[in-house]
Design a protein around this motif. Sequence first.
Motif, short mmCIF file in Angstrom:
data_model
loop_
_atom_site.label_atom_id
_atom_site.label_comp_id
_atom_site.label_asym_id
_atom_site.label_seq_id
_atom_site.Cartn_x
_atom_site.Cartn_y
_atom_site.Cartn_z
N MET A 154 0.83 -1.20 0.00
CA MET A 154 0.00 0.00 0.00
C MET A 154 0.87 1.26 0.00
SD MET A 154 -1.24 2.53 2.30
CE MET A 154 -1.23 1.78 3.91
N LEU A 155 1.90 1.27 0.84
CA LEU A 155 2.80 2.43 0.88
C LEU A 155 3.51 2.61 -0.46
CD1 LEU A 155 4.35 2.10 4.46
CD2 LEU A 155 2.70 3.82 3.68
N ALA A 156 3.91 1.50 -1.07
CA ALA A 156 4.62 1.56 -2.36
C ALA A 156 3.75 2.22 -3.43
CB ALA A 156 5.05 0.16 -2.79
N THR A 157 2.44 1.98 -3.40
CA THR A 157 1.56 2.60 -4.40
C THR A 157 1.54 4.12 -4.23
OG1 THR A 157 -0.47 2.43 -3.07
CG2 THR A 157 0.06 0.56 -4.52
N LYS A 158 1.91 4.60 -3.06
CA LYS A 158 1.94 6.04 -2.79
C LYS A 158 3.36 6.60 -2.92
CE LYS A 158 -1.79 5.70 0.62
NZ LYS A 158 -2.81 6.48 -0.07
N GLY A 159 4.30 5.73 -3.29
CA GLY A 159 5.69 6.15 -3.39
C GLY A 159 6.33 6.36 -2.02
N LEU A 160 5.82 5.66 -1.02
CA LEU A 160 6.32 5.79 0.35
C LEU A 160 6.88 4.47 0.84
CD1 LEU A 160 3.23 7.67 1.90
CD2 LEU A 160 5.37 8.69 1.09
N LYS A 161 7.64 4.56 1.93
CA LYS A 161 8.11 3.36 2.62
C LYS A 161 8.27 3.70 4.09
CE LYS A 161 13.07 4.07 1.77
NZ LYS A 161 13.44 4.34 3.13
N LEU A 162 8.39 2.67 4.90
CA LEU A 162 8.63 2.89 6.32
C LEU A 162 10.05 3.40 6.52
CD1 LEU A 162 6.99 -0.32 7.83
CD2 LEU A 162 6.09 2.02 7.92
N ASP A 163 10.21 4.32 7.46
CA ASP A 163 11.55 4.80 7.81
C ASP A 163 12.18 3.93 8.89
OD1 ASP A 163 11.75 7.25 6.17
OD2 ASP A 163 10.01 7.86 7.36
N ALA A 164 11.34 3.35 9.75
CA ALA A 164 11.88 2.54 10.84
C ALA A 164 10.82 1.60 11.38
CB ALA A 164 12.38 3.44 11.97
N VAL A 165 11.29 0.43 11.79
CA VAL A 165 10.48 -0.53 12.54
C VAL A 165 11.24 -0.74 13.84
CG1 VAL A 165 9.47 -2.83 12.62
CG2 VAL A 165 9.63 -1.62 10.42
N ILE A 166 10.64 -0.29 14.93
CA ILE A 166 11.28 -0.36 16.24
C ILE A 166 10.56 -1.41 17.08
CG2 ILE A 166 11.84 0.89 18.37
CD1 ILE A 166 13.28 2.12 16.02
N GLU A 167 11.31 -2.36 17.59
CA GLU A 167 10.73 -3.37 18.48
C GLU A 167 11.24 -3.15 19.89
OE1 GLU A 167 10.17 -8.18 18.82
OE2 GLU A 167 12.03 -7.43 17.94
N LEU A 168 10.31 -3.05 20.83
CA LEU A 168 10.67 -2.98 22.24
C LEU A 168 10.79 -4.41 22.74
CD1 LEU A 168 8.34 -0.09 23.47
CD2 LEU A 168 10.70 0.02 22.68
N VAL A 169 12.00 -4.82 23.05
CA VAL A 169 12.27 -6.17 23.51
C VAL A 169 12.18 -6.19 25.04
CG1 VAL A 169 13.97 -8.05 23.53
CG2 VAL A 169 13.78 -6.54 21.53
N VAL A 170 11.36 -7.09 25.55
CA VAL A 170 11.11 -7.12 26.99
C VAL A 170 11.12 -8.54 27.53
CG1 VAL A 170 9.77 -4.97 27.01
CG2 VAL A 170 8.62 -7.13 26.60
N ASP A 171 11.30 -8.64 28.84
CA ASP A 171 11.20 -9.91 29.56
C ASP A 171 9.71 -10.11 29.86
OD1 ASP A 171 11.00 -11.90 31.49
OD2 ASP A 171 12.57 -11.07 32.78
N GLU A 172 9.11 -11.11 29.22
CA GLU A 172 7.67 -11.30 29.36
C GLU A 172 7.25 -11.57 30.80
OE1 GLU A 172 5.90 -13.95 26.54
OE2 GLU A 172 6.74 -12.86 24.85
#
Length: 193
Positions: A99-117
């Motif tokens: 969907m983003l590609a159809t708009k000529g866009l992309k994600l700048d970052a994917v941030i994962e918060l890693v935690v002790d469950e």
Amino acid sequence: MRIVLLGPPGAGKGTQATRLIEKLGVPQLSTGDMLRAAVAAGTPIGLKAKAIMDAGQLVPDDVVVGIIDQRIDAPDCATGFILDGFPRTVAQAEALRAMLATKGLKLDAVIELVVDENALVDRMRKRVAETIAAGGTVRADDNPESFKTRLETYRAQTAPVSAHYAERGDLKQVDGMRSIDEVTAAIGTALGR
């Protein structure tokens, strides 16, 4: 910046999203809020979502992506947005990318918060106690059994999204067990800010 925040329930995504909103001046996009707004506005996709939700079914990916598609065209998303709670599956991640590609866009970052469950259950109990002490309303699913179910669902459905983004070289992991300010600083570093 266009950012996806990943992490299990209670990892601190909401807290960090609020700080990113202030720092970056972009909106946080919650799929639940967007669905309710589209239904309330009576948009064609909102009416479709309402019919599905009224039947007690989960809203399918194409409808959710359609709502996000419409929302990111809003003027306040011109310089970016923060997605929290989406994508929840690899299929949704691929649909978002397309969907983003159809708009000529992309994600700048994917941030994962890693935690002790295991520590998340303690964190949830503390949040409940603080909410009650402040006179607030506790979420119905903020109890140990519901929380464990939410974690199991996350592990089964959403955790593979992290692996997907890691394979693509897009994932940046941050230790979500540090203090709120330290997590904020680490996210800033991951974003190059």
